[in-house]
Design a protein around this motif. Sequence first.
Motif, short mmCIF file in Angstrom:
data_model
loop_
_atom_site.label_atom_id
_atom_site.label_comp_id
_atom_site.label_asym_id
_atom_site.label_seq_id
_atom_site.Cartn_x
_atom_site.Cartn_y
_atom_site.Cartn_z
N GLU A 139 6.97 9.44 4.57
CA GLU A 139 6.78 10.93 4.35
C GLU A 139 5.81 11.59 5.25
O GLU A 139 5.85 12.92 5.60
CB GLU A 139 6.48 11.18 2.93
N PHE A 140 4.54 10.78 5.51
CA PHE A 140 3.62 11.45 6.24
C PHE A 140 3.27 10.61 7.64
O PHE A 140 2.43 11.34 8.23
CB PHE A 140 2.12 11.38 5.44
N LEU A 141 3.78 9.77 7.91
CA LEU A 141 3.64 8.95 9.12
C LEU A 141 4.60 8.39 9.82
O LEU A 141 5.86 8.48 9.29
CB LEU A 141 2.72 7.50 8.76
N PRO A 142 4.69 8.19 11.16
CA PRO A 142 5.55 7.66 12.13
C PRO A 142 6.14 6.47 11.66
O PRO A 142 5.62 5.58 10.76
CB PRO A 142 5.12 7.43 13.44
N ALA A 143 7.38 6.13 11.95
CA ALA A 143 8.07 4.74 11.53
C ALA A 143 7.27 3.53 11.65
O ALA A 143 7.19 2.75 10.75
CB ALA A 143 9.55 4.65 12.20
N ASN A 144 6.88 3.48 12.92
CA ASN A 144 6.22 2.16 13.31
C ASN A 144 4.96 1.93 12.50
O ASN A 144 4.39 0.81 11.91
CB ASN A 144 5.88 2.07 14.82
N ILE A 145 4.19 3.04 12.13
CA ILE A 145 2.85 2.81 11.23
C ILE A 145 3.37 2.46 9.92
O ILE A 145 2.63 1.87 9.17
CB ILE A 145 1.83 4.33 11.40
N SER A 146 4.37 3.36 9.33
CA SER A 146 4.71 3.13 8.05
C SER A 146 5.46 1.77 7.75
O SER A 146 4.98 1.02 6.84
CB SER A 146 6.03 4.01 7.74
N VAL A 147 5.97 0.93 8.89
CA VAL A 147 6.35 -0.31 8.74
C VAL A 147 5.22 -1.25 8.89
O VAL A 147 5.09 -2.22 8.18
CB VAL A 147 7.33 -0.81 10.08
N LEU A 148 4.14 -1.08 9.62
CA LEU A 148 2.92 -1.83 9.70
C LEU A 148 2.36 -1.78 8.28
O LEU A 148 2.02 -2.90 7.77
CB LEU A 148 2.11 -1.25 10.72
N LEU A 149 2.20 -0.57 7.67
CA LEU A 149 1.68 -0.44 6.26
C LEU A 149 2.34 -1.04 5.07
O LEU A 149 2.02 -1.76 4.41
CB LEU A 149 1.38 0.95 6.05
N MET A 150 3.51 -1.05 5.34
CA MET A 150 4.50 -1.66 4.35
C MET A 150 4.40 -3.32 4.67
O MET A 150 4.30 -3.94 3.47
CB MET A 150 6.04 -1.62 4.72
N MET A 151 4.10 -3.64 5.67
CA MET A 151 4.10 -5.00 5.78
C MET A 151 2.60 -5.79 5.38
O MET A 151 2.47 -6.82 4.74
CB MET A 151 4.01 -5.53 7.32
N ALA A 152 1.69 -4.53 5.53
CA ALA A 152 0.27 -5.15 4.70
C ALA A 152 0.48 -4.97 3.30
O ALA A 152 -0.25 -5.87 2.58
CB ALA A 152 -0.81 -3.90 5.21
N ILE A 153 1.28 -4.16 2.65
CA ILE A 153 1.58 -4.29 1.30
C ILE A 153 2.15 -5.35 0.67
O ILE A 153 1.89 -6.06 -0.33
CB ILE A 153 2.54 -3.00 0.63
N SER A 154 3.12 -5.83 1.73
CA SER A 154 3.89 -7.22 1.59
C SER A 154 2.81 -8.39 1.28
O SER A 154 2.94 -9.08 0.41
CB SER A 154 4.73 -7.54 2.54
N LEU A 155 1.74 -8.50 2.32
CA LEU A 155 0.85 -9.48 2.25
C LEU A 155 0.12 -9.22 1.05
O LEU A 155 -0.30 -10.24 0.27
CB LEU A 155 -0.21 -9.37 3.53
N LEU A 156 -0.28 -8.24 0.66
CA LEU A 156 -1.16 -7.87 -0.54
C LEU A 156 -0.49 -8.38 -2.00
O LEU A 156 -0.99 -8.84 -2.87
CB LEU A 156 -1.55 -6.34 -0.95
N LEU A 157 0.98 -7.93 -2.11
CA LEU A 157 1.66 -8.36 -3.23
C LEU A 157 1.94 -9.72 -3.56
O LEU A 157 1.72 -10.14 -4.40
CB LEU A 157 3.22 -7.76 -3.00
N THR A 158 2.26 -10.68 -2.15
CA THR A 158 2.37 -11.98 -2.24
C THR A 158 1.10 -12.69 -2.19
O THR A 158 0.84 -13.93 -2.41
CB THR A 158 3.29 -12.37 -1.36
N GLY A 159 -0.23 -12.22 -1.73
CA GLY A 159 -1.39 -12.99 -1.23
C GLY A 159 -0.96 -13.76 -0.03
O GLY A 159 -1.85 -14.97 0.07
#
Length: 290
Positions: free
Chosen positions: A70-90
């Motif tokens: 909603e606020f960022l380009p697709a590539n940055i959103s994907v990168l942040l989502m991957m970071a969330i994935s790493l945080l979710l699963t450790g």
Amino acid sequence: MILSVSKDLKERIKTQLNLFYLALSFFTRLPVPKTMHYSESLLNKANRYFSLVGLVTGLLLALSYVIFSEFLPANISVLLMMAISLLLTGAFHEDGLADMADGIGGGYTVEKRLLIMKDSRIGTYGAVTLVVALLLKFSLLVELAEQDSNYLLLAIILAECLSRAIAGSLISSLPYVTDIEQSKSKPLAQAQSSSELSLLLLIGIAPLAFYSSEIIFSLFIILLAFRWLFKRWLMARIGGFTGDCLGAAQQICELLIYLTLVSHINNDTFAELTFTELTFIGPLLTGVAG
């Protein structure tokens, strides 16, 4: 009589919820009730819900992408989502991939390979494998996002769910070769009944209902071939599986799913939902985020 049946039903539901919470606590950093009971036998039974954990993480990751986009380009959103994935699963599965690469890549005997896998330090094989895997995942997710955000959202849910089903199914057909007392990781489910395997796979394939028969067939062939080859490879290298190997299998399956979906994009083989168009996914998650 009715009260007895009702009480029995509540106990069964409570038992299944405990198994799900156990699987959730094992694979993610998400909070679970403090009343959850743990034992080795319960962990073995909890493997039936490994793919359901993937469904939960997939939905959370899809929601996080909707919020970021909603606020960022697709590539940055994907990168942040991957970071969330790493945080979710450790980084649980990524750690397994790196450890397996180090162990099997750097050891010349079964004993040496297993010993290297237990080492908490990351080596050259593990580092290179992890970097390539993350870069490939990022590239594939960006490609899906640039085509259509709905493709990406559905792909995330499918990959998180189905990859865990395939990886978890290896428990039923390979011997466990790591000594729990010497392992650096948490104990792992080592047994799997036919009913547990059936439920694991049933949940894992559920998101395929959103796809065309062509994509389903492609994924079936590719993942079945991978599972067969990976089993033979593990038996030849270490004589069975370890927790690290299951983590590696999950990561490889996830990449194979994304690769297959990207390869089909230009062929317009994504099927519409039976009851409405696929475009409901983005707005639905946006509404939840709001």
